[in-house]
Design an enzyme around this catalytic site. Structure first.
Site, PDB file in Angstrom:
ATOM      1  N   THR A 131     172.233  30.367 147.578  1.00 12.26           N
ATOM      2  CA  THR A 131     170.946  29.921 148.108  1.00 12.26           C
ATOM      3  C   THR A 131     171.104  28.743 149.066  1.00 12.26           C
ATOM      4  O   THR A 131     172.085  27.993 148.977  1.00 12.26           O
ATOM      5  CB  THR A 131     170.047  29.498 146.919  1.00 12.26           C
ATOM      6  OG1 THR A 131     168.918  28.794 147.409  1.00 12.26           O
ATOM      7  CG2 THR A 131     170.774  28.552 145.962  1.00 12.26           C
ATOM      8  N   ASP A 132     170.114  28.566 149.928  1.00 12.58           N
ATOM      9  CA  ASP A 132     170.116  27.385 150.809  1.00 12.58           C
ATOM     10  C   ASP A 132     169.799  26.099 150.045  1.00 12.58           C
ATOM     11  O   ASP A 132     170.001  24.999 150.562  1.00 12.58           O
ATOM     12  CB  ASP A 132     169.134  27.570 151.978  1.00 12.58           C
ATOM     13  CG  ASP A 132     167.678  27.763 151.559  1.00 12.58           C
ATOM     14  OD1 ASP A 132     167.401  27.813 150.342  1.00 12.58           O
ATOM     15  OD2 ASP A 132     166.814  27.876 152.451  1.00 12.58           O
ATOM     16  N   GLU A 133     169.297  26.240 148.796  1.00 18.47           N
ATOM     17  CA  GLU A 133     168.898  25.029 148.054  1.00 18.47           C
ATOM     18  C   GLU A 133     170.086  24.137 147.711  1.00 18.47           C
ATOM     19  O   GLU A 133     169.905  22.963 147.387  1.00 18.47           O
ATOM     20  CB  GLU A 133     168.136  25.407 146.781  1.00 18.47           C
ATOM     21  CG  GLU A 133     166.887  26.189 147.069  1.00 18.47           C
ATOM     22  CD  GLU A 133     165.812  26.089 146.006  1.00 18.47           C
ATOM     23  OE1 GLU A 133     165.925  25.253 145.094  1.00 18.47           O
ATOM     24  OE2 GLU A 133     164.848  26.865 146.099  1.00 18.47           O
ATOM     25  N   TYR A 157     168.435  23.889 138.949  1.00 20.56           N
ATOM     26  CA  TYR A 157     168.768  25.212 139.504  1.00 20.56           C
ATOM     27  C   TYR A 157     169.779  25.083 140.638  1.00 20.56           C
ATOM     28  O   TYR A 157     170.835  25.722 140.628  1.00 20.56           O
ATOM     29  CB  TYR A 157     167.491  25.915 140.014  1.00 20.56           C
ATOM     30  CG  TYR A 157     167.772  27.076 140.942  1.00 20.56           C
ATOM     31  CD1 TYR A 157     168.371  28.241 140.472  1.00 20.56           C
ATOM     32  CD2 TYR A 157     167.470  27.000 142.314  1.00 20.56           C
ATOM     33  CE1 TYR A 157     168.653  29.307 141.328  1.00 20.56           C
ATOM     34  CE2 TYR A 157     167.744  28.051 143.170  1.00 20.56           C
ATOM     35  CZ  TYR A 157     168.334  29.201 142.674  1.00 20.56           C
ATOM     36  OH  TYR A 157     168.618  30.246 143.523  1.00 20.56           O
ATOM     37  N   LYS A 161     173.701  26.411 140.977  1.00 28.55           N
ATOM     38  CA  LYS A 161     174.158  27.342 142.030  1.00 28.55           C
ATOM     39  C   LYS A 161     175.275  26.679 142.859  1.00 28.55           C
ATOM     40  O   LYS A 161     176.242  27.335 143.250  1.00 28.55           O
ATOM     41  CB  LYS A 161     172.995  27.743 142.941  1.00 28.55           C
ATOM     42  CG  LYS A 161     171.942  28.632 142.299  1.00 28.55           C
ATOM     43  CD  LYS A 161     172.451  30.014 141.902  1.00 28.55           C
ATOM     44  CE  LYS A 161     172.748  30.908 143.078  1.00 28.55           C
ATOM     45  NZ  LYS A 161     173.109  32.289 142.632  1.00 28.55           N
TER      46      LYS A 161
HETATM   47  P1  NAD Z   1     165.627  37.125 139.697  1.00 26.96           P
HETATM   48  O1  NAD Z   1     165.371  35.986 138.773  1.00 26.96           O
HETATM   49  O2  NAD Z   1     164.492  37.960 140.186  1.00 26.96           O
HETATM   50  O3  NAD Z   1     166.684  38.138 139.037  1.00 26.96           O
HETATM   51  C1  NAD Z   1     167.823  37.694 138.365  1.00 26.96           C
HETATM   52  C2  NAD Z   1     168.383  38.865 137.572  1.00 26.96           C
HETATM   53  O4  NAD Z   1     169.581  38.406 136.905  1.00 26.96           O
HETATM   54  C3  NAD Z   1     167.451  39.393 136.494  1.00 26.96           C
HETATM   55  O5  NAD Z   1     167.420  40.800 136.534  1.00 26.96           O
HETATM   56  C4  NAD Z   1     168.081  38.907 135.190  1.00 26.96           C
HETATM   57  O6  NAD Z   1     167.842  39.762 134.078  1.00 26.96           O
HETATM   58  C5  NAD Z   1     169.551  38.869 135.567  1.00 26.96           C
HETATM   59  N1  NAD Z   1     170.336  37.933 134.742  1.00 26.96           N
HETATM   60  C6  NAD Z   1     170.020  36.657 134.415  1.00 26.96           C
HETATM   61  N2  NAD Z   1     170.990  36.134 133.630  1.00 26.96           N
HETATM   62  C7  NAD Z   1     171.943  37.094 133.492  1.00 26.96           C
HETATM   63  C8  NAD Z   1     173.186  37.159 132.821  1.00 26.96           C
HETATM   64  N3  NAD Z   1     173.658  36.102 132.119  1.00 26.96           N
HETATM   65  N4  NAD Z   1     173.914  38.289 132.893  1.00 26.96           N
HETATM   66  C9  NAD Z   1     173.443  39.370 133.592  1.00 26.96           C
HETATM   67  N5  NAD Z   1     172.255  39.376 134.228  1.00 26.96           N
HETATM   68  C10 NAD Z   1     171.520  38.247 134.197  1.00 26.96           C
HETATM   69  O7  NAD Z   1     166.436  36.495 140.913  1.00 26.96           O
HETATM   70  P2  NAD Z   1     166.404  36.889 142.457  1.00 26.96           P
HETATM   71  O8  NAD Z   1     165.292  36.153 143.109  1.00 26.96           O
HETATM   72  O9  NAD Z   1     166.492  38.353 142.587  1.00 26.96           O
HETATM   73  O10 NAD Z   1     167.756  36.207 142.937  1.00 26.96           O
HETATM   74  C11 NAD Z   1     168.989  36.949 142.935  1.00 26.96           C
HETATM   75  C12 NAD Z   1     170.097  36.031 143.418  1.00 26.96           C
HETATM   76  O11 NAD Z   1     169.798  35.602 144.750  1.00 26.96           O
HETATM   77  C13 NAD Z   1     170.269  34.761 142.595  1.00 26.96           C
HETATM   78  O12 NAD Z   1     171.640  34.478 142.501  1.00 26.96           O
HETATM   79  C14 NAD Z   1     169.545  33.693 143.403  1.00 26.96           C
HETATM   80  O13 NAD Z   1     170.108  32.433 143.173  1.00 26.96           O
HETATM   81  C15 NAD Z   1     169.814  34.178 144.811  1.00 26.96           C
HETATM   82  N6  NAD Z   1     168.812  33.810 145.833  1.00 26.96           N
HETATM   83  C16 NAD Z   1     167.483  34.033 145.621  1.00 26.96           C
HETATM   84  C17 NAD Z   1     166.559  33.746 146.630  1.00 26.96           C
HETATM   85  C18 NAD Z   1     165.083  34.004 146.467  1.00 26.96           C
HETATM   86  O14 NAD Z   1     164.297  33.619 147.341  1.00 26.96           O
HETATM   87  N7  NAD Z   1     164.641  34.683 145.416  1.00 26.96           N
HETATM   88  C19 NAD Z   1     167.007  33.192 147.843  1.00 26.96           C
HETATM   89  C20 NAD Z   1     168.377  32.960 148.012  1.00 26.96           C
HETATM   90  C21 NAD Z   1     169.274  33.278 147.006  1.00 26.96           C
HETATM   91  O1  DAU Z   2     165.394  28.701 149.118  1.00 23.57           O
HETATM   92  C1  DAU Z   2     165.867  29.751 148.321  1.00 23.57           C
HETATM   93  C2  DAU Z   2     165.241  29.658 146.947  1.00 23.57           C
HETATM   94  O2  DAU Z   2     163.883  30.045 147.104  1.00 23.57           O
HETATM   95  C3  DAU Z   2     165.931  30.509 145.903  1.00 23.57           C
HETATM   96  O3  DAU Z   2     167.236  30.049 145.707  1.00 23.57           O
HETATM   97  C4  DAU Z   2     165.171  30.454 144.568  1.00 23.57           C
HETATM   98  O4  DAU Z   2     165.767  31.335 143.637  1.00 23.57           O
HETATM   99  C5  DAU Z   2     163.745  30.891 144.834  1.00 23.57           C
HETATM  100  O5  DAU Z   2     162.994  30.784 143.638  1.00 23.57           O
HETATM  101  C6  DAU Z   2     163.108  30.039 145.921  1.00 23.57           C
HETATM  102  O6  DAU Z   2     162.939  28.667 145.469  1.00 23.57           O
HETATM  103  P1  DAU Z   2     161.605  27.842 145.789  1.00 23.57           P
HETATM  104  O7  DAU Z   2     161.468  26.760 144.781  1.00 23.57           O
HETATM  105  O8  DAU Z   2     161.537  27.471 147.219  1.00 23.57           O
HETATM  106  O9  DAU Z   2     160.517  29.018 145.538  1.00 23.57           O
HETATM  107  P2  DAU Z   2     159.090  29.025 144.830  1.00 23.57           P
HETATM  108  O10 DAU Z   2     158.462  30.337 145.156  1.00 23.57           O
HETATM  109  O11 DAU Z   2     159.155  28.610 143.403  1.00 23.57           O
HETATM  110  O12 DAU Z   2     158.302  27.892 145.622  1.00 23.57           O
HETATM  111  C7  DAU Z   2     158.134  27.975 147.037  1.00 23.57           C
HETATM  112  C8  DAU Z   2     157.382  26.713 147.466  1.00 23.57           C
HETATM  113  O13 DAU Z   2     156.040  26.802 146.965  1.00 23.57           O
HETATM  114  C9  DAU Z   2     157.967  25.438 146.896  1.00 23.57           C
HETATM  115  O14 DAU Z   2     157.811  24.404 147.854  1.00 23.57           O
HETATM  116  C10 DAU Z   2     157.099  25.140 145.673  1.00 23.57           C
HETATM  117  C11 DAU Z   2     155.746  25.693 146.081  1.00 23.57           C
HETATM  118  N1  DAU Z   2     154.903  26.234 144.973  1.00 23.57           N
HETATM  119  C12 DAU Z   2     155.463  27.113 144.102  1.00 23.57           C
HETATM  120  C13 DAU Z   2     154.724  27.639 143.070  1.00 23.57           C
HETATM  121  C14 DAU Z   2     155.340  28.607 142.077  1.00 23.57           C
HETATM  122  C15 DAU Z   2     153.578  25.862 144.894  1.00 23.57           C
HETATM  123  O15 DAU Z   2     153.071  25.085 145.710  1.00 23.57           O
HETATM  124  N2  DAU Z   2     152.832  26.394 143.868  1.00 23.57           N
HETATM  125  C16 DAU Z   2     153.350  27.256 142.944  1.00 23.57           C
HETATM  126  O16 DAU Z   2     152.612  27.673 142.001  1.00 23.57           O
END
Ligand code: NAD
Ligand code: DAU
Length: 356
Positions: A131-133, A157, A161
């Site tokens: 992730t970019d975080e 988190y 990562k």
């Molecule tokens: P998600 O939370 O929707 O899915 C995560 C999945 O991993 C789930 O199906 C869960 O059951 C599984 N999991 C959790 N712990 C596990 C374990 N110990 N063993 C096997 N499976 C396990 O997450 P996502 O949003 O699909 O993110 C997927 C990946 O991409 C993550 O590594 C996250 O850090 C990365 N990522 C997410 C975003 C985003 O915006 N969602 C952006 C950049 C990177």
């Molecule tokens: O940047 C990549 C990341 O993006 C991934 O690595 C994470 O897995 C993914 O969850 C996401 O993280 P964020 O914290 O940016 O996503 P989230 O959707 O939780 O929040 C997006 C923005 O919105 C953040 O600034 C917090 C804000 N927010 C979020 C929620 C859930 C609100 O204002 N209200 C809310 O109820």
């Protein structure tokens, strides 16, 4: 030829399985623990497909990994599995250390032993999805994160990562494991669990509930349609240079308030309220997230220049598709917003607003 992928019952992983199988007959073995975030309904259309094998399991379970690697002989491992929600990491960090740190460690060790036992084939890849975080928070005028930006993770988190990214790097540097890492910005699209901003706002708007905006709503994220992320991952797997990292982003910087207002305006058009009011009236400013990162933005020029990847969707086209998908899949939303989801919403938002 087989891929072993982890965490593909979640949001991005399930989209990856659909995208992959739409364009390839190479089989996928999908290992997922099925935590609250893993839903087999995300994979319904491929559960009977011979190219997709689902195995419920934990990536921190070494014996299971060894067994699966010996049985399926994959040419690559892609690690999506993670605890992914920042707010949950603030409430309860331990699961993040278990999966994101120790899980990645066990997967790396299993991959290293497997790769060694196979005679260290040149084509083998371990692709880690990050992730970019991990880069921390940007000031308003700073350029987007490039691959050489320093690591400054701010939440449990992102710290977990970042730890995983460092382990992946070290397993290449020390043991020669052929690794690749992608660091992506915020994704959105189908099968996104409604604890995250975009699906939560769509779900709450349609349920007549408040649309919670943390703090002043001026935090900025760089939004990428999930299918574009999946295509970037394929591109890195095919063409990425071993040991390299690639930043992936949509070049779509938006404040949270802009995102929520766009969703409200789209719903006003597609699903107007009988009262004639706008969904905007449901916007509620709530207590901020502790340690909330102000701005993320990605400089995706390396993957564009070196591998030829560019996103296909603009934010406008991607958000319209996403909202249409949620409107067309009420049964999916209903199935995953039952018991445990309601407990989370109550815990997270009652404290912020005084009402769930
Ligand atoms: P998600 O939370 O929707 O899915 C995560 C999945 O991993 C789930 O199906 C869960 O059951 C599984 N999991 C959790 N712990 C596990 C374990 N110990 N063993 C096997 N499976 C396990 O997450 P996502 O949003 O699909 O993110 C997927 C990946 O991409 C993550 O590594 C996250 O850090 C990365 N990522 C997410 C975003 C985003 O915006 N969602 C952006 C950049 C990177
Ligand atoms: O940047 C990549 C990341 O993006 C991934 O690595 C994470 O897995 C993914 O969850 C996401 O993280 P964020 O914290 O940016 O996503 P989230 O959707 O939780 O929040 C997006 C923005 O919105 C953040 O600034 C917090 C804000 N927010 C979020 C929620 C859930 C609100 O204002 N209200 C809310 O109820």
């Amino acid at each position: 030829m087989t891929l072993l992928v982890t965490g593909c019952a979640g949001f991005i992983g399930s989209n990856f399985v659909h995208t992959w199988l739409a364009g390839s007959d190479e089989p996928i073995v999908n290992v997922d623990k099925l935590t609250y975030a893993g839903n087999l309904s995300n994979l319904e259309s491929v559960l009977g497909d011979a190219r997709h094998t689902f195995v419920q399991g934990d990536i921190a379970e070494r014996a299971l990994l060894d067994k699966l690697l010996a049985l399926h002989l994959p040419r690559a491992i892609i690690n999506f599995a993670a605890e992914s929600h920042v707010d949950r990491s603030i409430h309860s960090p331990i699961d993040f250390l278990h999966t994101n740190v120790m899980g990645t460690f066990h997967l790396l060790e299993a991959a290293r032993d497997y790769w060694t036992a196979q005679g260290q084939p040149e084509g083998f890849r371990f692709l880690h999805i990050s992730t970019d975080e991990v880069f921390g928070s940007l000031g308003p005028q700073e350029p987007g994160f490039s691959e050489t930006h320093g690591y400054e993770p701010n939440s449990p988190y992102s710290a977990s990562k970042a730890s995983a990214d460092h382990l992946v790097r070290a397993w290449h540097h020390t043991y020669g494991l052929p690794v690749l890492t992608t660091n992506c910005s915020n994704n959105y699209g189908p099968y996104h669990f409604p604890e995250k901003l975009i699906p939560l706002v769509i779900h709450n708007a349609l349920s007549g509930k408040p649309l919670p905006i943390y703090g002043d709503g001026q935090q900025i994220r760089d939004w990428l349609y999930v299918k574009d992320h999946c295509l970037a991952i394929q591109c890195v797997l095919d063409k990425g240079l071993v040991g390299h990292t690639y930043n992936v982003g949509g070049n779509n910087e938006k404040t949270n308030l802009e995102v929520v207002e766009t969703i409200c305006a789209t719903l006003d058009r597609l699903r107007p309220l009988a009262s004639g009011r706008s969904y905007r009236d449901q916007i509620t400013f709530v207590k901020d997230r502790p340690g909330h990162d102000r701005r993320y933005a990605i400089d995706a020029s390396k993957i564009q220049r070196e591998l030829g990847w560019t996103p296909q969707e603009s934010f406008e086209s991607g958000i319209a598709k996403t909202i249409a998908w949620y409107l067309d899949h009420p049964e999916w939303v209903a199935s995953i917003t039952s018991g445990a989801y309601r407990d989370w919403v109550e815990q997270q938002y009652t404290a912020k607003t005084g009402a769930a």
